[in-house]
Design a protein around this motif. Structure first.
Motif, PDB file in Angstrom:
ATOM      1  N   ALA A  29       0.836  -1.210   0.000  1.00  0.00           N
ATOM      2  CA  ALA A  29       0.000   0.000   0.000  1.00  0.00           C
ATOM      3  C   ALA A  29       0.870   1.259   0.000  1.00  0.00           C
ATOM      4  CB  ALA A  29      -0.919  -0.006   1.220  1.00  0.00           C
ATOM      5  N   LEU A  30       1.972   1.238   0.781  1.00  0.00           N
ATOM      6  CA  LEU A  30       2.885   2.393   0.820  1.00  0.00           C
ATOM      7  C   LEU A  30       3.489   2.657  -0.559  1.00  0.00           C
ATOM      8  CD1 LEU A  30       4.964   1.937   4.119  1.00  0.00           C
ATOM      9  CD2 LEU A  30       3.062   3.437   3.732  1.00  0.00           C
ATOM     10  N   CYS A  31       3.862   1.565  -1.243  1.00  0.00           N
ATOM     11  CA  CYS A  31       4.480   1.714  -2.573  1.00  0.00           C
ATOM     12  C   CYS A  31       3.470   2.271  -3.578  1.00  0.00           C
ATOM     13  CB  CYS A  31       5.022   0.371  -3.060  1.00  0.00           C
ATOM     14  SG  CYS A  31       6.414  -0.208  -2.090  1.00  0.00           S
ATOM     15  N   ALA A  32       2.237   1.760  -3.527  1.00  0.00           N
ATOM     16  CA  ALA A  32       1.177   2.267  -4.423  1.00  0.00           C
ATOM     17  C   ALA A  32       0.942   3.740  -4.132  1.00  0.00           C
ATOM     18  CB  ALA A  32      -0.101   1.463  -4.219  1.00  0.00           C
ATOM     19  N   CYS A  33       0.967   4.098  -2.851  1.00  0.00           N
ATOM     20  CA  CYS A  33       0.759   5.482  -2.418  1.00  0.00           C
ATOM     21  C   CYS A  33       1.879   6.380  -2.956  1.00  0.00           C
ATOM     22  CB  CYS A  33       0.703   5.517  -0.896  1.00  0.00           C
ATOM     23  SG  CYS A  33       0.676   7.164  -0.203  1.00  0.00           S
ATOM     24  N   LYS A  34       3.123   5.904  -2.890  1.00  0.00           N
ATOM     25  CA  LYS A  34       4.263   6.702  -3.392  1.00  0.00           C
ATOM     26  C   LYS A  34       4.109   6.980  -4.889  1.00  0.00           C
ATOM     27  CE  LYS A  34       7.831   7.659  -1.546  1.00  0.00           C
ATOM     28  NZ  LYS A  34       8.213   8.891  -0.798  1.00  0.00           N
ATOM     29  N   ILE A  35       3.678   5.960  -5.645  1.00  0.00           N
ATOM     30  CA  ILE A  35       3.514   6.132  -7.098  1.00  0.00           C
ATOM     31  C   ILE A  35       2.423   7.173  -7.367  1.00  0.00           C
ATOM     32  CG2 ILE A  35       2.821   4.981  -9.238  1.00  0.00           C
ATOM     33  CD1 ILE A  35       4.054   2.374  -8.046  1.00  0.00           C
ATOM     34  N   LEU A  36       1.309   7.058  -6.647  1.00  0.00           N
ATOM     35  CA  LEU A  36       0.193   7.988  -6.849  1.00  0.00           C
ATOM     36  C   LEU A  36       0.597   9.406  -6.425  1.00  0.00           C
ATOM     37  CD1 LEU A  36      -2.636   7.879  -7.954  1.00  0.00           C
ATOM     38  CD2 LEU A  36      -3.511   7.468  -5.669  1.00  0.00           C
ATOM     39  N   TYR A  47      -4.252  16.915  -2.436  1.00  0.00           N
ATOM     40  CA  TYR A  47      -4.708  15.693  -1.762  1.00  0.00           C
ATOM     41  C   TYR A  47      -4.331  15.733  -0.286  1.00  0.00           C
ATOM     42  CZ  TYR A  47       0.110  13.975  -1.771  1.00  0.00           C
ATOM     43  OH  TYR A  47       1.461  13.825  -1.547  1.00  0.00           O
ATOM     44  N   THR A  48      -5.039  14.941   0.504  1.00  0.00           N
ATOM     45  CA  THR A  48      -4.698  14.758   1.919  1.00  0.00           C
ATOM     46  C   THR A  48      -4.482  13.274   2.133  1.00  0.00           C
ATOM     47  OG1 THR A  48      -6.040  16.646   2.577  1.00  0.00           O
ATOM     48  CG2 THR A  48      -5.546  15.040   4.290  1.00  0.00           C
ATOM     49  N   LEU A  49      -3.419  12.916   2.854  1.00  0.00           N
ATOM     50  CA  LEU A  49      -3.098  11.502   3.077  1.00  0.00           C
ATOM     51  C   LEU A  49      -3.416  11.123   4.520  1.00  0.00           C
ATOM     52  CD1 LEU A  49      -1.635   8.799   2.401  1.00  0.00           C
ATOM     53  CD2 LEU A  49       0.509   9.924   2.914  1.00  0.00           C
ATOM     54  N   VAL A  50      -4.225  10.082   4.696  1.00  0.00           N
ATOM     55  CA  VAL A  50      -4.548   9.603   6.037  1.00  0.00           C
ATOM     56  C   VAL A  50      -4.223   8.107   6.132  1.00  0.00           C
ATOM     57  CG1 VAL A  50      -6.355   9.322   7.780  1.00  0.00           C
ATOM     58  CG2 VAL A  50      -6.430  11.279   6.242  1.00  0.00           C
ATOM     59  N   PRO A  51      -3.260   7.719   7.002  1.00  0.00           N
ATOM     60  CA  PRO A  51      -2.992   6.284   7.174  1.00  0.00           C
ATOM     61  C   PRO A  51      -4.099   5.624   7.999  1.00  0.00           C
ATOM     62  CG  PRO A  51      -1.459   7.621   8.475  1.00  0.00           C
ATOM     63  CD  PRO A  51      -2.384   8.564   7.810  1.00  0.00           C
ATOM     64  N   VAL A  52      -4.551   4.449   7.587  1.00  0.00           N
ATOM     65  CA  VAL A  52      -5.584   3.726   8.350  1.00  0.00           C
ATOM     66  C   VAL A  52      -5.107   2.300   8.601  1.00  0.00           C
ATOM     67  CG1 VAL A  52      -7.602   5.075   7.677  1.00  0.00           C
ATOM     68  CG2 VAL A  52      -6.821   3.289   6.148  1.00  0.00           C
ATOM     69  N   ALA A  53      -5.130   1.885   9.874  1.00  0.00           N
ATOM     70  CA  ALA A  53      -4.613   0.553  10.211  1.00  0.00           C
ATOM     71  C   ALA A  53      -5.721  -0.487  10.265  1.00  0.00           C
ATOM     72  CB  ALA A  53      -3.882   0.602  11.543  1.00  0.00           C
ATOM     73  N   GLY A  54      -6.980  -0.048  10.320  1.00  0.00           N
ATOM     74  CA  GLY A  54      -8.089  -1.011  10.412  1.00  0.00           C
ATOM     75  C   GLY A  54      -9.412  -0.339  10.088  1.00  0.00           C
ATOM     76  N   TRP A  55     -10.491  -1.126  10.180  1.00  0.00           N
ATOM     77  CA  TRP A  55     -11.821  -0.613   9.790  1.00  0.00           C
ATOM     78  C   TRP A  55     -12.257   0.562  10.651  1.00  0.00           C
ATOM     79  CZ3 TRP A  55     -12.822  -1.961   5.211  1.00  0.00           C
ATOM     80  CH2 TRP A  55     -12.491  -3.238   4.728  1.00  0.00           C
ATOM     81  N   GLN A  56     -11.952   0.507  11.950  1.00  0.00           N
ATOM     82  CA  GLN A  56     -12.382   1.600  12.833  1.00  0.00           C
ATOM     83  C   GLN A  56     -11.733   2.925  12.429  1.00  0.00           C
ATOM     84  OE1 GLN A  56     -11.423   0.128  16.759  1.00  0.00           O
ATOM     85  NE2 GLN A  56     -13.453  -0.722  17.049  1.00  0.00           N
ATOM     86  N   SER A 201      -1.136  -3.810  -5.478  1.00  0.00           N
ATOM     87  CA  SER A 201      -1.692  -2.472  -5.771  1.00  0.00           C
ATOM     88  C   SER A 201      -0.633  -1.559  -6.380  1.00  0.00           C
ATOM     89  CB  SER A 201      -2.228  -1.844  -4.492  1.00  0.00           C
ATOM     90  OG  SER A 201      -3.315  -2.588  -4.014  1.00  0.00           O
ATOM     91  N   ALA A 202       0.623  -1.731  -5.956  1.00  0.00           N
ATOM     92  CA  ALA A 202       1.703  -0.909  -6.511  1.00  0.00           C
ATOM     93  C   ALA A 202       1.857  -1.179  -8.012  1.00  0.00           C
ATOM     94  CB  ALA A 202       3.010  -1.203  -5.786  1.00  0.00           C
ATOM     95  N   MET A 203       1.664  -2.438  -8.420  1.00  0.00           N
ATOM     96  CA  MET A 203       1.753  -2.767  -9.856  1.00  0.00           C
ATOM     97  C   MET A 203       0.593  -2.155 -10.629  1.00  0.00           C
ATOM     98  SD  MET A 203       3.253  -6.621 -10.205  1.00  0.00           S
ATOM     99  CE  MET A 203       3.225  -6.589 -11.979  1.00  0.00           C
ATOM    100  N   VAL A 204      -0.590  -2.140 -10.020  1.00  0.00           N
ATOM    101  CA  VAL A 204      -1.766  -1.534 -10.678  1.00  0.00           C
ATOM    102  C   VAL A 204      -1.511  -0.037 -10.890  1.00  0.00           C
ATOM    103  CG1 VAL A 204      -4.236  -1.012 -10.430  1.00  0.00           C
ATOM    104  CG2 VAL A 204      -3.366  -3.254  -9.731  1.00  0.00           C
ATOM    105  N   MET A 205      -0.951   0.622  -9.870  1.00  0.00           N
ATOM    106  CA  MET A 205      -0.662   2.064  -9.973  1.00  0.00           C
ATOM    107  C   MET A 205       0.466   2.329 -10.983  1.00  0.00           C
ATOM    108  SD  MET A 205      -2.652   3.947  -8.335  1.00  0.00           S
ATOM    109  CE  MET A 205      -3.943   3.786  -7.130  1.00  0.00           C
ATOM    110  N   PHE A 206       1.452   1.422 -11.026  1.00  0.00           N
ATOM    111  CA  PHE A 206       2.534   1.609 -12.005  1.00  0.00           C
ATOM    112  C   PHE A 206       1.980   1.484 -13.426  1.00  0.00           C
ATOM    113  CE2 PHE A 206       5.869   0.043 -14.834  1.00  0.00           C
ATOM    114  CZ  PHE A 206       6.765   1.090 -14.730  1.00  0.00           C
ATOM    115  N   ASP A 207       1.061   0.555 -13.624  1.00  0.00           N
ATOM    116  CA  ASP A 207       0.419   0.411 -14.939  1.00  0.00           C
ATOM    117  C   ASP A 207      -0.248   1.707 -15.372  1.00  0.00           C
ATOM    118  OD1 ASP A 207       1.181  -2.077 -15.521  1.00  0.00           O
ATOM    119  OD2 ASP A 207      -0.758  -3.064 -15.284  1.00  0.00           O
TER     120      ASP A 207
END
Length: 569
Positions: A29-36, A47-56, A201-207
């Motif tokens: 997820a971090l790698c996909a985020c860096k690409i985006l 954009y605003t970046l918010v890290p989320v560790a779980g559903w809550q 996800s990082a590969m999807v973003m690289f595509d």
């Protein structure tokens, strides 16, 4: 719904908007985020970046920001649950979900307006057909009304006959509906039974970056690290890994061929990615070869290093290679150049004699100028350790930001700090595995193996973190399979528990699939945990994006395990 054209239906839509990025706490997820982020920087997207560790945390972040934002991008979270039901958004709110968790929730797949799924087209998803799982409610209401409006026939006999026909027709429709509902339950059970992972996800973003001709060497490296994370965490099959490596290899040769000429190879600042068959030894280029052999799961389990016999085999293995102990125990960088030149071939040859046939693995390495060389798995271990660092250094998001920063080539000091933490983590895992096996803590419960870490075990705090606990569980299962004589136990999955929060009296529990050669990496524990918790009214918290990790009250543990045993027997 699935997005067929990422550029037109995703990027061109958000490029003029303010976007909220919700990013899960894993390396992919971090790698996909860096690409985006790099793409957003090119086009000046706010954009605003918010890290989320779980559903809550995801729900809290959404509630805090829903008034300021209409466009949300979710990375490695949100695909495997009904998002609209959880978040209850307004109708003019749009979610773009790039998530490798499978199976994808059917409501997300068939929602045409608010949910857009960014998924690699080649992924085999086996989503059930719309008509098999959804029925039009209006039609059913009309049927009910028709059956109630009895036509006023003049003859009582005719009226009675018509009434009987309607009763039969209504009964038939009810029976058909019951059959359809039973079939629907069966189809959904088959579809949702196993949890697994799709393309990184990082590969999807690289595509996406590649389609837009904005792909840089840095982005390609992040895509490689994202894929390597899936392999290190054992989330994908060897076949899938090799296939995706092949895809990335073509991009690597396209981007890095220019470094072969004299002019570029002399540039100190240049960054070069290379494909190579490397040794499957964790962090060996930043450690001593001896430490790496002792703390890599594959070699440690194969040689059974927790036993005296295993330590003897390690000495024999080193002797067979002809490597002096003095050389092996000093830092890899300080070893004699003459030994390092043929090291891979020497190790591989000896490894085959000792039954370690898979010690070589296809991977990529990166060179920053002349001095720094890292393999993709080094980066994965370092970033994971930074993200799950248990030493408190400020607010919750500090670790996430440090881990994200360590992926940039300008922050080598953070990367080296991550490598030091990773060595501690690997040592802690190996010592815990050894003590679990030597004290027979892994017990067979019938349909699965079970191991519970006690409060007070060394490094137990580290294993209250999900990724570290999953790594420990996988290492432990592999080592147990190598050490046990019981053939049946070799084919069993493992459930592992560790103390989560002593004050609140909770444990964290993870279930992992059996360790077999042909394993498809599909995990059935997510659904099993839910059912077991439901049937015993155990106080559980399903807060992790990975369904096979749950939190549980310590006093409910025994009844929960009993229910799990009867469910899986």
């Amino acid at each position: 719904m699935f997005v067929s054209d990422c550029r037109r239906e995703f990027y061109d839509v958000i490029v003029t908007q303010r976007v909220l990025l919700l990013v899960a706490s894993d390396v992919d997820a971090l790698c996909a985020c860096k690409i985006l982020q790099a793409l957003f920087q090119c086009d000046h997207v706010q954009y605003t970046l918010v890290p989320v560790a779980g559903w809550q945390e995801l729900e809290t972040a959404f509630l805090e920001h829903k008034d300021q934002f209409k466009y949300f991008v979710l990375i490695n979270c949100g695909a495997n649950v009904d998002l609209l039901e959880i978040l209850q958004p307004e109708e003019d709110t749009y979610f773009f979900v790039c998530d490798s968790h499978r199976p994808i929730n059917v409501v997300n797949v068939y929602n045409d307006t608010q949910i857009k799924l960014l998924v690699k087209q080649e992924d085999d998803l086996d989503v059930p057909a719309y008509d098999d799982i959804f029925r039009d409610e209006e039609e059913e209401e009309e049927e009910e009304e028709d059956s109630e409006n009895e036509s006023g026939g003049s003859e009582p006999l005719e009226k009675r006959r018509r009434f009987e026909e309607e009763v039969i027709e209504r009964t038939m429709k009810r029976r058909q509906r019951r059959e359809w509902e039973a079939r629907r339950r069966e189809i959904l059970f088959d579809y949702e039974q196993y949890e697994y992972h799709g393309t990184s996800s990082a590969m999807v973003m690289f595509d996406l970056a590649w389609i837009m001709s904005k792909d840089l060497n840095d982005m390609l490296w992040w895509a490689i690290v994202g894929l390597t994370d899936q392999w290190v965490q054992d989330k994908i099959t060897q076949m899938k890994y090799v296939t995706d490596i092949g895809v990335l290899q073509r991009h690597v040769s396209r981007h890095n061929h220019r470094n072969e000429d004299e002019e570029h190879s002399l540039s100190i600042d240049c960054m070069r990615i290379a494909f190579e068959y490397d040794l499957r030894l964790a962090l060996y280029q930043h450690w001593s070869l001896y430490e790496s052999l002792c703390n890599t799961c594959y070699t440690s389990a194969s040689l059974k290093l927790w036993s005296v016999q295993g330590q003897k085999r390690l000495q024999e293995f080193l002797a067979d290679m002809g490597l002096p102990l003095k050389q092996v125990k000093q830092k890899f960088n300080s070893m004699d150049v003459s030994l390092k030149e043929n090291l891979r071939e020497m190790i591989e040859e000896s490894a085959n004699k000792f039954g370690m046939k898979d010690l070589r693995v296809q991977t990529f390495s990166i060179h920053f100028g002349f001095k720094n060389k890292f393999s993709a798995s080094d980066i994965v271990y370092a970033t994971t350790s930074l993200m799950e660092n248990i030493e408190k250094e400020g607010p919750e998001t500090t670790n996430f930001i440090k881990a994200l920063d360590s992926l940039s080539r300008g922050n080598l000091d953070k990367l080296h700090q991550g490598l030091d933490l990773a060595k501690k983590q690997l040592r802690a895992i190996q010592q815990t595995v050894a003590s679990c096996i030597c004290t027979n803590l892994v017990i067979s419960q019938g349909p699965f193996l079970y191991c519970s870490l006690m409060e007070g075990t060394p490094d137990v705090k580290l294993f209250s973190k999900p990724v570290s606990l999953c790594l420990l569980s996988k290492y432990l299962l592999k080592s147990f399979v190598c050490s046990t004589k019981n053939k049946r136990c070799k084919l069993l999955p493992l459930v592992m528990a560790a103390p989560m929060d002593v004050e609140q009296g909770t444990v964290i529990m993870v279930g992992i699939p059996p360790e077999t050669e042909s394993s498809d990496k599909k995990n059935f524990f997510g659904r099993a945990f839910e059912k077991a918790a439901e049937s015993t009214s155990s106080r559980t918290l399903h807060n992790h994006f990975q369904m096979s990790i749950i939190e549980l009250k310590t006093e409910d543990r025994s009844k929960f395990l009993d229910a799990l045993i009867s469910l899986l027997s």
